[in-house]
Write a protein that holds these residues in place. Structure first.
Motif, short mmCIF file in Angstrom:
data_model
loop_
_atom_site.label_atom_id
_atom_site.label_comp_id
_atom_site.label_asym_id
_atom_site.label_seq_id
_atom_site.Cartn_x
_atom_site.Cartn_y
_atom_site.Cartn_z
N LEU A 28 0.81 -1.23 0.00
CA LEU A 28 0.00 0.00 0.00
C LEU A 28 0.84 1.27 0.00
CD1 LEU A 28 -2.85 -1.30 2.28
CD2 LEU A 28 -3.18 -0.32 0.01
N PRO A 29 1.85 1.40 0.87
CA PRO A 29 2.63 2.64 0.85
C PRO A 29 3.43 2.86 -0.44
CG PRO A 29 3.03 1.44 2.89
CD PRO A 29 2.22 0.55 2.01
N VAL A 30 4.04 1.81 -0.97
CA VAL A 30 4.87 1.96 -2.17
C VAL A 30 4.01 2.28 -3.38
CG1 VAL A 30 6.47 0.80 -3.74
CG2 VAL A 30 6.77 0.56 -1.28
N ALA A 31 2.96 1.50 -3.61
CA ALA A 31 2.12 1.72 -4.79
C ALA A 31 1.34 3.03 -4.68
CB ALA A 31 1.17 0.54 -4.99
N SER A 32 0.90 3.38 -3.49
CA SER A 32 0.16 4.64 -3.31
C SER A 32 1.03 5.86 -3.58
CB SER A 32 -0.40 4.72 -1.89
OG SER A 32 -1.38 3.72 -1.69
N ALA A 33 2.33 5.72 -3.44
CA ALA A 33 3.25 6.83 -3.65
C ALA A 33 3.56 7.08 -5.13
CB ALA A 33 4.55 6.60 -2.88
N LEU A 34 3.15 6.17 -6.01
CA LEU A 34 3.41 6.35 -7.44
C LEU A 34 2.62 7.54 -7.96
CD1 LEU A 34 3.24 2.64 -8.65
CD2 LEU A 34 5.30 3.98 -8.12
N ALA A 35 3.23 8.32 -8.81
CA ALA A 35 2.56 9.48 -9.39
C ALA A 35 1.36 9.08 -10.24
CB ALA A 35 3.55 10.29 -10.23
N SER A 36 1.37 7.89 -10.80
CA SER A 36 0.29 7.43 -11.67
C SER A 36 -0.92 6.90 -10.90
CB SER A 36 0.80 6.33 -12.59
OG SER A 36 1.29 5.23 -11.83
N VAL A 37 -0.78 6.72 -9.60
CA VAL A 37 -1.84 6.13 -8.78
C VAL A 37 -2.50 7.20 -7.93
CG1 VAL A 37 -2.35 4.44 -6.97
CG2 VAL A 37 -0.68 3.89 -8.76
N ASP A 38 -3.80 7.40 -8.14
CA ASP A 38 -4.56 8.35 -7.33
C ASP A 38 -5.01 7.74 -6.01
OD1 ASP A 38 -4.26 10.43 -9.11
OD2 ASP A 38 -6.27 10.25 -9.96
N SER A 39 -5.38 6.47 -6.04
CA SER A 39 -5.76 5.78 -4.81
C SER A 39 -5.57 4.29 -4.98
CB SER A 39 -7.22 6.09 -4.44
OG SER A 39 -8.11 5.55 -5.39
N PHE A 40 -5.39 3.61 -3.86
CA PHE A 40 -5.13 2.18 -3.85
C PHE A 40 -5.68 1.59 -2.57
CE2 PHE A 40 -1.53 -1.15 -3.22
CZ PHE A 40 -2.31 -2.16 -3.76
N GLU A 41 -6.46 0.53 -2.72
CA GLU A 41 -6.93 -0.17 -1.54
C GLU A 41 -6.92 -1.67 -1.80
OE1 GLU A 41 -11.05 0.51 -0.39
OE2 GLU A 41 -11.61 0.80 -2.47
N VAL A 42 -6.74 -2.42 -0.72
CA VAL A 42 -6.79 -3.87 -0.77
C VAL A 42 -8.00 -4.29 0.04
CG1 VAL A 42 -5.60 -6.03 -0.23
CG2 VAL A 42 -4.27 -4.04 -0.95
N LEU A 43 -8.83 -5.13 -0.56
CA LEU A 43 -10.06 -5.59 0.08
C LEU A 43 -9.98 -7.09 0.31
CD1 LEU A 43 -12.42 -3.74 -2.41
CD2 LEU A 43 -11.76 -2.95 -0.14
N ARG A 44 -10.39 -7.52 1.49
CA ARG A 44 -10.53 -8.95 1.79
C ARG A 44 -11.99 -9.30 1.55
NH1 ARG A 44 -10.80 -9.13 7.15
NH2 ARG A 44 -8.64 -8.50 7.36
N THR A 45 -12.26 -10.33 0.75
CA THR A 45 -13.64 -10.70 0.48
C THR A 45 -14.20 -11.47 1.68
OG1 THR A 45 -13.06 -12.77 -0.63
CG2 THR A 45 -13.22 -10.80 -2.01
N LEU A 46 -15.51 -11.31 1.88
CA LEU A 46 -16.17 -11.94 3.02
C LEU A 46 -17.22 -12.97 2.62
CD1 LEU A 46 -16.72 -8.75 5.22
CD2 LEU A 46 -14.86 -10.43 5.36
N ALA A 47 -17.99 -12.65 1.61
CA ALA A 47 -19.10 -13.53 1.25
C ALA A 47 -19.59 -13.19 -0.15
CB ALA A 47 -20.24 -13.36 2.25
N VAL A 48 -20.36 -14.11 -0.70
CA VAL A 48 -21.10 -13.86 -1.93
C VAL A 48 -22.52 -13.56 -1.47
CG1 VAL A 48 -21.98 -14.83 -4.08
CG2 VAL A 48 -19.65 -15.37 -3.32
N MET A 49 -22.98 -12.37 -1.75
CA MET A 49 -24.29 -11.93 -1.28
C MET A 49 -25.39 -12.88 -1.74
SD MET A 49 -25.76 -8.12 -1.63
CE MET A 49 -27.25 -7.62 -0.84
N GLY A 50 -26.23 -13.28 -0.78
CA GLY A 50 -27.35 -14.15 -1.09
C GLY A 50 -26.97 -15.59 -1.33
N SER A 51 -25.77 -15.99 -0.90
CA SER A 51 -25.29 -17.34 -1.18
C SER A 51 -24.47 -17.85 0.00
CB SER A 51 -24.41 -17.32 -2.43
OG SER A 51 -23.77 -18.56 -2.63
#
Length: 102
Positions: A28-51
């Protein structure tokens, strides 16, 4: 503006806590510091909705890219090459998808 979506599971035997610590401390810190990147987030998936099914991917990265050509140049730098190599040690066959808003 384009968004890069990365879908992936961890390789067998990789500790999720170790990956998440690395993501917070390195990726997150290295990639977020790139001039070409406006924002960066990593998401952990939890579930498939309705399943009761497990999500097909454990993690999703979302990078808002303001200049895809610049990202290509920056990705070739030493810092990003190191991060990319470390990422490959964690991620099992990640899928990189370039998107744009409609």
């Amino acid at each position: 503006m384009q968004t890069l979506i990365v879908l992936f599971n961890l390789k067998d035997g990789v500790d999720a806590a170790a990956y998440e610590r690395w993501a917070h401390e390195t990726d997150l810190p290295v990639a977020s510091a790139l001039a070409s990147v406006d924002s960066f987030e990593v998401l952990r998936t939890l579930a498939v909705m309705g399943s009761d099914q497990a999500p097909p991917y454990q993690y999703i990265e979302r990078l808002r890219i303001n200049d895809m050509a610049l990202l290509g140049q920056e990705a070739g730098g030493a810092a990003m090459q190191k991060v990319a190599a470390e990422f490959r040690a964690f991620a099992d066959n990640p899928l990189f998808i370039i998107t744009e808003s409609i």
